[in-house]
Write an enzyme that holds these catalytic residues in place. Structure first.
Site, PDB file in Angstrom:
ATOM      1  N   ARG A  91      33.517  23.412 -17.798  1.00  0.00           N
ATOM      2  CA  ARG A  91      32.609  22.333 -18.172  1.00  0.00           C
ATOM      3  C   ARG A  91      32.254  21.521 -16.932  1.00  0.00           C
ATOM      4  O   ARG A  91      33.062  21.395 -16.017  1.00  0.00           O
ATOM      5  CB  ARG A  91      33.253  21.397 -19.205  1.00  0.00           C
ATOM      6  CG  ARG A  91      33.612  22.056 -20.524  1.00  0.00           C
ATOM      7  CD  ARG A  91      34.423  21.130 -21.396  1.00  0.00           C
ATOM      8  NE  ARG A  91      35.064  21.870 -22.480  1.00  0.00           N
ATOM      9  CZ  ARG A  91      36.096  21.414 -23.185  1.00  0.00           C
ATOM     10  NH1 ARG A  91      36.607  20.221 -22.914  1.00  0.00           N
ATOM     11  NH2 ARG A  91      36.621  22.138 -24.140  1.00  0.00           N
ATOM     12  N   ASP A 140      25.934  34.451  -3.151  1.00  0.00           N
ATOM     13  CA  ASP A 140      25.413  34.209  -4.500  1.00  0.00           C
ATOM     14  C   ASP A 140      24.336  33.134  -4.461  1.00  0.00           C
ATOM     15  O   ASP A 140      24.382  32.157  -5.208  1.00  0.00           O
ATOM     16  CB  ASP A 140      26.548  33.804  -5.445  1.00  0.00           C
ATOM     17  CG  ASP A 140      26.148  33.934  -6.915  1.00  0.00           C
ATOM     18  OD1 ASP A 140      25.012  34.352  -7.184  1.00  0.00           O
ATOM     19  OD2 ASP A 140      26.976  33.603  -7.787  1.00  0.00           O
ATOM     20  N   ARG A 160      20.421  28.810  -9.727  1.00  0.00           N
ATOM     21  CA  ARG A 160      21.532  28.249 -10.506  1.00  0.00           C
ATOM     22  C   ARG A 160      22.588  27.611  -9.604  1.00  0.00           C
ATOM     23  O   ARG A 160      23.376  26.783 -10.073  1.00  0.00           O
ATOM     24  CB  ARG A 160      22.176  29.343 -11.367  1.00  0.00           C
ATOM     25  CG  ARG A 160      22.761  30.473 -10.546  1.00  0.00           C
ATOM     26  CD  ARG A 160      23.344  31.603 -11.360  1.00  0.00           C
ATOM     27  NE  ARG A 160      23.659  32.721 -10.475  1.00  0.00           N
ATOM     28  CZ  ARG A 160      22.815  33.683 -10.141  1.00  0.00           C
ATOM     29  NH1 ARG A 160      21.586  33.666 -10.648  1.00  0.00           N
ATOM     30  NH2 ARG A 160      23.173  34.659  -9.331  1.00  0.00           N
ATOM     31  N   ASN A 161      22.640  28.005  -8.347  1.00  0.00           N
ATOM     32  CA  ASN A 161      23.616  27.470  -7.398  1.00  0.00           C
ATOM     33  C   ASN A 161      22.969  26.515  -6.404  1.00  0.00           C
ATOM     34  O   ASN A 161      23.387  26.410  -5.251  1.00  0.00           O
ATOM     35  CB  ASN A 161      24.333  28.610  -6.670  1.00  0.00           C
ATOM     36  CG  ASN A 161      25.239  29.386  -7.604  1.00  0.00           C
ATOM     37  OD1 ASN A 161      25.850  28.816  -8.501  1.00  0.00           O
ATOM     38  ND2 ASN A 161      25.322  30.694  -7.417  1.00  0.00           N
ATOM     39  N   ASP A 180      28.326  25.394  -4.171  1.00  0.00           N
ATOM     40  CA  ASP A 180      29.177  26.562  -4.361  1.00  0.00           C
ATOM     41  C   ASP A 180      28.830  27.190  -5.714  1.00  0.00           C
ATOM     42  O   ASP A 180      28.021  26.658  -6.469  1.00  0.00           O
ATOM     43  CB  ASP A 180      30.653  26.153  -4.328  1.00  0.00           C
ATOM     44  CG  ASP A 180      30.958  25.069  -5.355  1.00  0.00           C
ATOM     45  OD1 ASP A 180      30.831  25.332  -6.564  1.00  0.00           O
ATOM     46  OD2 ASP A 180      31.299  23.939  -4.946  1.00  0.00           O
TER      47      ASP A 180
END
Length: 553
Positions: free
Chosen positions: A290, A411, A415-416, A429
């Protein structure tokens, strides 16, 4: 005499509208790039320089390149052609028209360059040069560059027939398959709605009051007096070492072999007292992780500061907790405007570990881009090309800084990243990314969830990562920015991605994406890692394009 001079000047300075057109038909563009459009290289005598410079990959199934031209001069136009192939033993070619002749009058003419692959796999560069003589002193030279993928197990004839048939706009087979596709899409949509309802209902029942237990964070500290007390959570003991397997799954990887400091040493350097952190509301939630919005009251400070808190749920396994900490602390000790630093960490006895990040109005970039599509929830205006380039430049500078510190992100995706209302971008991260965005990760039978559709071909096949693989992922991130976070390769199964990329296919040019910007993406997706640009080169290209945009604003 003056009349003759005026006529001569008119002939010399008028645009080439009276000369010729040269373009790829809609079926040819769809075959090569997956787009429903015509691509003009010369339109009424005006050359599209950006289209000429773009290197078009030719998939293994395509063995003929079709060009269409039209003579507008009112007289035959002489031309010459030549083909240059980097590896003649792997590829040969032939034209269905003569290499020297005249562009005829009387409408459109389509001609083909046939490509014949050799007996082994290869990636061959070829150049088609066309010289068109408009007058004795005026010759237009065009250089078309292609990159042909040759696979020895592909049949030239069969593959071409299948591909051309699929490209036809009036074939009965296409209508049949389109009907089947619509039916499958409808069934899939119903299934997704059912699953989404089930998951949402399950989460609602499980977390009727998700913050009740978290408010106990502040109850043991005299600084946060008056806060509510909730039930205790299960925490990982600080004496429990992370499992050995967690080391190999860390997303960030140093380029050298020097051992990094132990995870617990880093934790001790930035440990914060759990009682100084108060959780306020849930920002994002996954299966075992979360992200909360909260406040942190630093020692000696008069007022608390806003923070984001990443934490694992009570049912998370020790390996998941170790992965959260290891990946969350990967950016520790780095300082750059385009990087989101870790503010603190807590791993107290019998307490769920958490990571603290400064919160100054930034929000997850992928969720921000998705909301841009909704006028009721998105920003008051749509993103302009200039803003997209500015955001991409910030991300590129952040990754360039990582590479200079001998770190590979592995990555890189929307989204990061986080972004604020002023479109300032920071790279984060990837802790909890697999859990919070499960649709972006796939397992190919190796019990490891990976961002398959963001991975470079060598990372997908061999699990090797480098600065060049980050460049590939940056190209996909740029595509996400221009499409407002569409899913890449949505029509391709994750298990088919390797062969799809090997055959030379790539993401299609987004609607309203300038050719210059798409060319930057395409260079990032070169098959060979050595042929991809560095982030220093990408920054120069994006800055030059940004300068061009600002000239017209």
């Amino acid at each position: 005499m003056l009349l003759k001079l005026a006529v001569l000047l008119f002939v010399l300075v008028r645009p080439g509208a009276s000369y010729f057109n040269l373009f790829l038909s809609q079926a040819e563009v769809r075959k090569l790039m997956g787009l429903q459009a015509e691509l003009f290289y010369v339109r009424e005598g005006v050359i599209n320089e950006y289209a000429i410079k773009f290197v078009v990959p030719v998939p293994a199934q395509v063995h003929k390149l079709h060009f269409t031209w039209e003579n507008l001069a009112g007289r035959p136009l002489p031309y010459t052609m030549s083909v240059d192939i980097s590896n003649p033993s792997a590829l040969s070619s032939s034209l269905n028209i003569s290499q020297a002749g005249e562009i005829p009058l009387g409408g459109l003419q389509t001609w083909a360059l046939a490509l014949h692959c050799g007996p082994y796999d290869a990636e061959v560069d070829l150049s088609l040069r066309i010289n068109v003589s408009l007058s004795r002193r005026n010759t237009t030279s065009l250089d078309f560059r292609r990159k042909k993928i040759c696979l020895k197990d592909k049949s030239n004839i069969g593959a071409e027939e299948v591909h051309v048939a699929a490209s036809g706009s009036s074939s009965g087979g296409q209508v049949f398959y389109a009907a089947i596709g619509c039916a499958c899409a409808f069934i899939a949509a119903v299934f997704v709605l059912i699953v989404a309802y089930y998951v949402r209902d399950k989460k609602t029942r499980r977390h009727r009051d998700p913050l009740q237990e978290s408010r106990g964070l502040s109850s043991a500290c005299s600084v946060e007096r008056g806060t509510g007390v909730g039930p205790a959570q299960t925490f990982l003991s600080p004496e429990t070492p992370p499992p050995a397997s967690a080391t190999s799954t860390s997303t960030y990887r140093r380029l050298d072999d020097r051992p990094s400091r132990e995870l617990h040493e880093r934790i001790q350097e930035i440990t914060v007292q759990r009682c100084r952190v108060r959780l306020l509301s849930i920002e994002m939630e996954g299966t075992f992780g979360r992200v909360y919005r909260g406040s942190y009251h630093e020692e000696g400070a008069s007022t608390p500061r806003d923070v984001l808190v990443k934490t694992a749920a009570e049912h998370a396994s020790q390996s998941q907790v170790a992965l959260l900490l290891r990946e969350g602390l990967a950016l520790y000790g780095l300082s750059h405007p385009a990087l989101l630093p870790v503010l603190g960490v807590s791993i107290e006895d019998r307490s769920a570990p958490f990571l603290l990040y400064p919160h100054t109005g930034y929000k997850n970039m992928k969720r921000f881009l998705l909301r841009c599509k909704l006028s009721s929830e998105g920003p008051p205006r749509a993103l302009t090309t200039q803003e997209v380039v500015e955001m991409a430049l910030q991300a590129a500078k952040g990754v360039q800084y990582l590479h200079r510190k001998r770190l590979v992100h592995r990555d890189l995706a929307a989204r990061n990243c986080v972004v604020d209302d002023d479109l300032r971008v920071q790279i984060t991260d990837n802790a909890l990314a697999r859990d919070l965005f499960p649709q972006d990760y796939h397992c190919l039978g190796d019990n490891e969830n990976r961002p398959i559709k963001w991975l470079a071909i060598e990372s997908l096949l061999n699990k090797t990562f480098s600065t060049a693989s980050d460049v590939w992922a940056f190209g996909v991130l740029l595509w996400e920015l221009t499409t407002l976070a569409q899913q890449p390769y949505v029509e391709v199964d994750a298990f088919e991605m390797a062969s799809y990329l090997r055959d030379g296919y790539r993401l299609a040019q987004p609607i309203n994406c300038p050719d210059e910007l798409f060319a930057v993406m395409a260079y990032c997706w070169a098959m060979s890692a050595d042929e991809r640009p560095t982030f220093s080169q990408l920054i120069v290209c994006l800055q030059d394009f940004h300068t061009q945009l600002t000239r017209y604003v």
